[in-house]
Design a protein around this motif. Structure first.
Motif, PDB file in Angstrom:
ATOM      1  N   ARG A 155      -5.845   5.094  -5.090  1.00  0.00           N
ATOM      2  CA  ARG A 155      -6.974   4.158  -5.072  1.00  0.00           C
ATOM      3  C   ARG A 155      -6.494   2.723  -4.860  1.00  0.00           C
ATOM      4  O   ARG A 155      -7.110   1.950  -4.131  1.00  0.00           O
ATOM      5  CB  ARG A 155      -7.798   4.287  -6.352  1.00  0.00           C
ATOM      6  CG  ARG A 155      -8.700   5.500  -6.322  1.00  0.00           C
ATOM      7  CD  ARG A 155      -9.627   5.574  -7.542  1.00  0.00           C
ATOM      8  NE  ARG A 155     -10.617   6.614  -7.384  1.00  0.00           N
ATOM      9  CZ  ARG A 155     -10.384   7.911  -7.470  1.00  0.00           C
ATOM     10  NH1 ARG A 155      -9.168   8.358  -7.713  1.00  0.00           N
ATOM     11  NH2 ARG A 155     -11.352   8.797  -7.310  1.00  0.00           N
ATOM     12  N   LYS A 156      -5.380   2.365  -5.497  1.00  0.00           N
ATOM     13  CA  LYS A 156      -4.818   1.023  -5.294  1.00  0.00           C
ATOM     14  C   LYS A 156      -4.357   0.859  -3.848  1.00  0.00           C
ATOM     15  O   LYS A 156      -4.557  -0.193  -3.239  1.00  0.00           O
ATOM     16  CB  LYS A 156      -3.645   0.777  -6.252  1.00  0.00           C
ATOM     17  CG  LYS A 156      -4.045   0.591  -7.688  1.00  0.00           C
ATOM     18  CD  LYS A 156      -2.814   0.333  -8.540  1.00  0.00           C
ATOM     19  CE  LYS A 156      -3.176   0.132  -9.992  1.00  0.00           C
ATOM     20  NZ  LYS A 156      -1.984  -0.130 -10.816  1.00  0.00           N
ATOM     21  N   SER A 208     -14.543   6.417  -2.642  1.00  0.00           N
ATOM     22  CA  SER A 208     -14.298   5.216  -3.437  1.00  0.00           C
ATOM     23  C   SER A 208     -13.744   4.061  -2.612  1.00  0.00           C
ATOM     24  O   SER A 208     -13.240   3.105  -3.160  1.00  0.00           O
ATOM     25  CB  SER A 208     -13.331   5.544  -4.578  1.00  0.00           C
ATOM     26  OG  SER A 208     -12.054   5.847  -4.060  1.00  0.00           O
ATOM     27  N   THR A 209     -13.853   4.160  -1.296  1.00  0.00           N
ATOM     28  CA  THR A 209     -13.315   3.095  -0.444  1.00  0.00           C
ATOM     29  C   THR A 209     -14.096   1.811  -0.684  1.00  0.00           C
ATOM     30  O   THR A 209     -15.319   1.772  -0.501  1.00  0.00           O
ATOM     31  CB  THR A 209     -13.440   3.477   1.043  1.00  0.00           C
ATOM     32  OG1 THR A 209     -12.771   4.714   1.251  1.00  0.00           O
ATOM     33  CG2 THR A 209     -12.827   2.406   1.920  1.00  0.00           C
ATOM     34  N   PRO A 210     -13.441   0.743  -1.109  1.00  0.00           N
ATOM     35  CA  PRO A 210     -14.129  -0.539  -1.291  1.00  0.00           C
ATOM     36  C   PRO A 210     -14.584  -1.068   0.065  1.00  0.00           C
ATOM     37  O   PRO A 210     -13.941  -0.840   1.070  1.00  0.00           O
ATOM     38  CB  PRO A 210     -13.083  -1.464  -1.899  1.00  0.00           C
ATOM     39  CG  PRO A 210     -11.855  -0.661  -2.122  1.00  0.00           C
ATOM     40  CD  PRO A 210     -12.028   0.659  -1.446  1.00  0.00           C
ATOM     41  N   THR A 211     -15.688  -1.752   0.048  1.00  0.00           N
ATOM     42  CA  THR A 211     -16.150  -2.374   1.287  1.00  0.00           C
ATOM     43  C   THR A 211     -16.134  -3.889   1.108  1.00  0.00           C
ATOM     44  O   THR A 211     -16.359  -4.409   0.018  1.00  0.00           O
ATOM     45  CB  THR A 211     -17.590  -1.929   1.639  1.00  0.00           C
ATOM     46  OG1 THR A 211     -18.434  -2.209   0.541  1.00  0.00           O
ATOM     47  CG2 THR A 211     -17.619  -0.436   1.960  1.00  0.00           C
ATOM     48  N   TYR A 212     -15.817  -4.570   2.182  1.00  0.00           N
ATOM     49  CA  TYR A 212     -15.749  -6.026   2.175  1.00  0.00           C
ATOM     50  C   TYR A 212     -16.751  -6.554   3.194  1.00  0.00           C
ATOM     51  O   TYR A 212     -16.813  -6.057   4.309  1.00  0.00           O
ATOM     52  CB  TYR A 212     -14.336  -6.525   2.535  1.00  0.00           C
ATOM     53  CG  TYR A 212     -13.319  -6.171   1.480  1.00  0.00           C
ATOM     54  CD1 TYR A 212     -13.040  -7.060   0.458  1.00  0.00           C
ATOM     55  CD2 TYR A 212     -12.650  -4.943   1.502  1.00  0.00           C
ATOM     56  CE1 TYR A 212     -12.100  -6.759  -0.516  1.00  0.00           C
ATOM     57  CE2 TYR A 212     -11.718  -4.639   0.525  1.00  0.00           C
ATOM     58  CZ  TYR A 212     -11.452  -5.547  -0.477  1.00  0.00           C
ATOM     59  OH  TYR A 212     -10.533  -5.232  -1.443  1.00  0.00           O
ATOM     60  N   SER A 225      -4.637   4.279   6.782  1.00  0.00           N
ATOM     61  CA  SER A 225      -5.803   4.670   5.976  1.00  0.00           C
ATOM     62  C   SER A 225      -6.124   6.135   6.182  1.00  0.00           C
ATOM     63  O   SER A 225      -6.397   6.864   5.207  1.00  0.00           O
ATOM     64  CB  SER A 225      -7.018   3.809   6.356  1.00  0.00           C
ATOM     65  OG  SER A 225      -6.786   2.462   6.095  1.00  0.00           O
ATOM     66  N   SER A 228       0.836  -1.209   0.000  1.00  0.00           N
ATOM     67  CA  SER A 228       0.000   0.000   0.000  1.00  0.00           C
ATOM     68  C   SER A 228       0.868   1.255   0.000  1.00  0.00           C
ATOM     69  O   SER A 228       0.544   2.238  -0.670  1.00  0.00           O
ATOM     70  CB  SER A 228      -0.971   0.003   1.190  1.00  0.00           C
ATOM     71  OG  SER A 228      -0.307   0.258   2.403  1.00  0.00           O
ATOM     72  N   SER A 284      -8.111  -1.257   2.628  1.00  0.00           N
ATOM     73  CA  SER A 284      -9.489  -1.687   2.911  1.00  0.00           C
ATOM     74  C   SER A 284      -9.557  -3.188   3.102  1.00  0.00           C
ATOM     75  O   SER A 284     -10.247  -3.690   3.998  1.00  0.00           O
ATOM     76  CB  SER A 284     -10.422  -1.252   1.790  1.00  0.00           C
ATOM     77  OG  SER A 284     -10.485   0.146   1.733  1.00  0.00           O
ATOM     78  N   MET A 285      -8.825  -3.926   2.286  1.00  0.00           N
ATOM     79  CA  MET A 285      -8.755  -5.376   2.433  1.00  0.00           C
ATOM     80  C   MET A 285      -8.160  -5.723   3.801  1.00  0.00           C
ATOM     81  O   MET A 285      -8.670  -6.586   4.511  1.00  0.00           O
ATOM     82  CB  MET A 285      -7.913  -5.966   1.314  1.00  0.00           C
ATOM     83  CG  MET A 285      -7.670  -7.456   1.427  1.00  0.00           C
ATOM     84  SD  MET A 285      -6.353  -8.018   0.326  1.00  0.00           S
ATOM     85  CE  MET A 285      -4.937  -7.193   1.014  1.00  0.00           C
ATOM     86  N   GLU A 296      -7.358   0.412  -1.686  1.00  0.00           N
ATOM     87  CA  GLU A 296      -7.942  -0.919  -1.862  1.00  0.00           C
ATOM     88  C   GLU A 296      -7.211  -1.948  -0.989  1.00  0.00           C
ATOM     89  O   GLU A 296      -7.842  -2.778  -0.331  1.00  0.00           O
ATOM     90  CB  GLU A 296      -7.883  -1.328  -3.327  1.00  0.00           C
ATOM     91  CG  GLU A 296      -8.583  -2.636  -3.611  1.00  0.00           C
ATOM     92  CD  GLU A 296      -8.593  -2.962  -5.098  1.00  0.00           C
ATOM     93  OE1 GLU A 296      -8.316  -4.134  -5.416  1.00  0.00           O
ATOM     94  OE2 GLU A 296      -8.878  -2.063  -5.913  1.00  0.00           O
TER      95      GLU A 296
END
Length: 151
Positions: free
Chosen positions: A109-110, A145-149, A132, A99, A116-117, A113
């Protein structure tokens, strides 16, 4: 200044241990940590490589080597080291390194991601939350644009 003197004293002890047992991965690792603390990153990398040859945990050593390459701004070498560590199984610190590389290469963004993982796998981990937060402070436009899991 005080830390540097402590590292210098510790290196003397690690080198003494290595004279008695040159294959002691723990002593090589300790010496490498001291060299890193003294910002002698190329020497630290060499010491970690020797520690790896003598049985140091591969994921841990490769991640430390990646961290040193980041400090030398050799991002491609750092990424290769982290990715090699990850091929051996999940290792939080290797992913944190990945990261940081994305952030340094201006790919927020990468980086987000990956973080977020990690937040999903390591919920409640303070260091991941801090990383973060720093990233979102630097790039506020990516907050949405934060991905959610799913848990």
């Amino acid at each position: 200044m005080r830390k540097r003197k402590a590292f210098e004293k510790a290196i003397v002890l690690y080198e003494r241990a290595l004279r008695f047992d040159p294959g002691n991965s723990h002593a090589w690792h300790g010496k490498a940590d001291c060299l890193r603390g003294m910002e002698k990153y190329p020497s630290a990398i060499e010491a970690w490589e020797i520690a790896l040859e003598h049985g140091m945990d591969k994921r841990h050593g490769l991640t430390r080597i990646g961290d040193s390459y980041i400090n030398l701004n050799k991002l491609d070498l750092a990424e290769a080291s982290y990715r090699k560590a990850i091929t051996m199984g999940y290792y939080k610190y290797a992913y944190l390194g990945i990261s940081k590389i994305h952030a340094r290469k201006d790919h927020p963004r990468k980086a987000l991601e990956v973080l977020s993982m990690l937040r999903h796998w390591e919920s409640g981990d303070q260091r991941i939350s801090e990383e973060s937060g720093r990233l979102l402070e630097r790039y506020p436009e990516i907050a949405q644009s934060t991905p959610t899991y799913a848990n």
